[in-house]
Design an enzyme around this catalytic site. Structure first.
Site, PDB file in Angstrom:
ATOM      1  N   ASP A   1       0.928  -1.250   0.106  1.00 55.08           N
ATOM      2  CA  ASP A   1      -0.004   0.055   0.082  1.00 55.08           C
ATOM      3  C   ASP A   1       0.817   1.224   0.054  1.00 55.08           C
ATOM      4  O   ASP A   1       1.269   1.674   0.958  1.00 55.08           O
ATOM      5  CB  ASP A   1      -0.968  -0.059   1.266  1.00 55.08           C
ATOM      6  CG  ASP A   1      -1.824   1.200   0.963  1.00 55.08           C
ATOM      7  OD1 ASP A   1      -1.585   2.266   0.425  1.00 55.08           O
ATOM      8  OD2 ASP A   1      -2.981   1.132   1.932  1.00 55.08           O
TER       9      ASP A   1
ATOM     10  N   HIS B   1       0.565   8.001   3.888  1.00 55.33           N
ATOM     11  CA  HIS B   1       1.221   7.548   4.968  1.00 55.33           C
ATOM     12  C   HIS B   1       2.611   7.619   4.820  1.00 55.33           C
ATOM     13  O   HIS B   1       3.354   7.194   5.907  1.00 55.33           O
ATOM     14  CB  HIS B   1       0.922   5.797   4.968  1.00 55.33           C
ATOM     15  CG  HIS B   1      -0.539   5.636   4.907  1.00 55.33           C
ATOM     16  ND1 HIS B   1      -1.322   5.865   5.869  1.00 55.33           N
ATOM     17  CD2 HIS B   1      -1.232   5.120   3.923  1.00 55.33           C
ATOM     18  CE1 HIS B   1      -2.520   5.491   5.600  1.00 55.33           C
ATOM     19  NE2 HIS B   1      -2.710   4.935   4.243  1.00 55.33           N
TER      20      HIS B   1
ATOM     21  N   ILE C   1      -0.183   9.407   8.554  1.00 54.23           N
ATOM     22  CA  ILE C   1      -0.864   8.495   9.297  1.00 54.23           C
ATOM     23  C   ILE C   1      -0.458   6.854   9.133  1.00 54.23           C
ATOM     24  O   ILE C   1      -0.071   6.924   7.968  1.00 54.23           O
ATOM     25  CB  ILE C   1      -2.395   8.876   9.493  1.00 54.23           C
ATOM     26  CG1 ILE C   1      -3.002   8.584   8.096  1.00 54.23           C
ATOM     27  CG2 ILE C   1      -2.732  10.346   9.787  1.00 54.23           C
ATOM     28  CD1 ILE C   1      -4.448   8.394   7.888  1.00 54.23           C
TER      29      ILE C   1
ATOM     30  N   GLY D   1      -4.636   1.900   8.091  1.00 54.46           N
ATOM     31  CA  GLY D   1      -5.758   1.395   9.123  1.00 54.46           C
ATOM     32  C   GLY D   1      -5.406  -0.038   9.039  1.00 54.46           C
ATOM     33  O   GLY D   1      -5.833  -0.795  10.136  1.00 54.46           O
TER      34      GLY D   1
END
Length: 284
Positions: free
Chosen positions: A187, A192, A207, A210
């Protein structure tokens, strides 16, 4: 209309071949925080190929970019990616995931739900190898501004946490570079990794993925309640309730009850802000 629910559900299933080996599994485990105590026997089951087991959440990255099943590139769906949030993730295991594998993934839009101000698109993937089914996964995408078309809202899976104290509460520290390591499993969303991109999206800094939090929490449950035996996991469902920042500490509360455990994961550094909610793991 950007979403035509009937066309999306009727669209042909997409097929992809997933391949992985011990290097992919090891990288994934490191990406979710395994190996902090590098010589601990409990960690070596995640980090040493001669003892390696596969945490079931690896299903979300098996095959690298292929694991996403083509995302929302489906007839009947034409939405701005900036309006899409990964809302929920569910995995049901049919048998333990092998350390090395080659499997076929078949993905389709299972349903499009109407939540008023948003639509929720549920992608269901069936994965099988030459020996039969391996796992079934469902990923729910929340699309802002696309609801109100008169469809079903779907079941309410919200779960109040039990009124009693948790049976277990564990804290898991993460590394400041945790997202940079995790993204190597497939990903590469710049949210990120790129500070400028993150600020443009409204965040103070990049961040954590998830699905990285998703794997980290399952590992904590396996290590705490299942004596580190990942093969006992039968299913795992979670709702992504808030952001988590690399370098923070994840606080994981567990309420166990007859083959299932309800979990609440929060950011201990930010007044226990919710990260994963409505979370349940079932096990043997």
């Amino acid at each position: 209309m950007p979403i035509d629910p009937a066309a999306a559900v009727a669209a042909p299933a997409r097929r992809a071949t997933l391949e992985w080996d011990h290097r992919d599994v090891l990288l994934y485990h490191l990406g979710i925080g395994a190996g902090g105590a590098a010589t601990d026997d409990a960690e070596l089951r995640y980090t040493l190929e001669s003892r390696l087991q596969v945490l079931p959440a690896f299903a979300t990255v098996a095959g690298g970019g292929q694991a996403a099943g083509g995302g929302l590139a489906v007839p009947g769906i034409d939405v701005d990616p900036a309006t899409v949030l990964h809302a929920e993730q569910h995995i049901a295991l049919h048998r333990p995931i092998p350390v090395r594998g080659k499997a076929v993934q078949t993905t389709r839009v299972a349903e499009v739900l109407d939540r008023g101000r948003a639509a929720v698109i549920v992608l269901r993937s069936e994965v099988a190898d030459e020996d039969g089914p391996l796992w079934t996964a469902e990923a729910s995408a929340h699309v802002r501004g696309e609801g109100g078309f008169g469809g079903s809202p779907g079941p309410d899976r919200r779960r109040a946490v039990p009124s009693r104290e948790p049976d277990h509460t564990v804290d898991r520290a993460t590394r400041p570079d945790q997202a940079l390591l995790y993204r190597l499993s497939g990903d590469f969303n710049p949210l990120h990794a790129d500070p400028r991109f993150a600020r443009a999206a409204g965040f103070e800094r990049p961040i954590l993925h998830g699905l990285c939090s998703y794997g980290l929490v399952l590992k904590a449950v396996v290590d705490t309640l299942l004596a580190g035996d990942a093969t006992r996991v039968r299913s795992y469902r979670a709702r992504f309730a808030g952001i988590f920042l690399p370098g923070e500490t994840m606080r994981i509360r567990m309420w166990a009850d007859h083959g299932r455990v309800q979990v609440l994961a929060t950011a201990a550094d930010r007044d226990d802000a919710a990260v994963l909610a409505d979370t349940v793991v079932t096990f043997d």
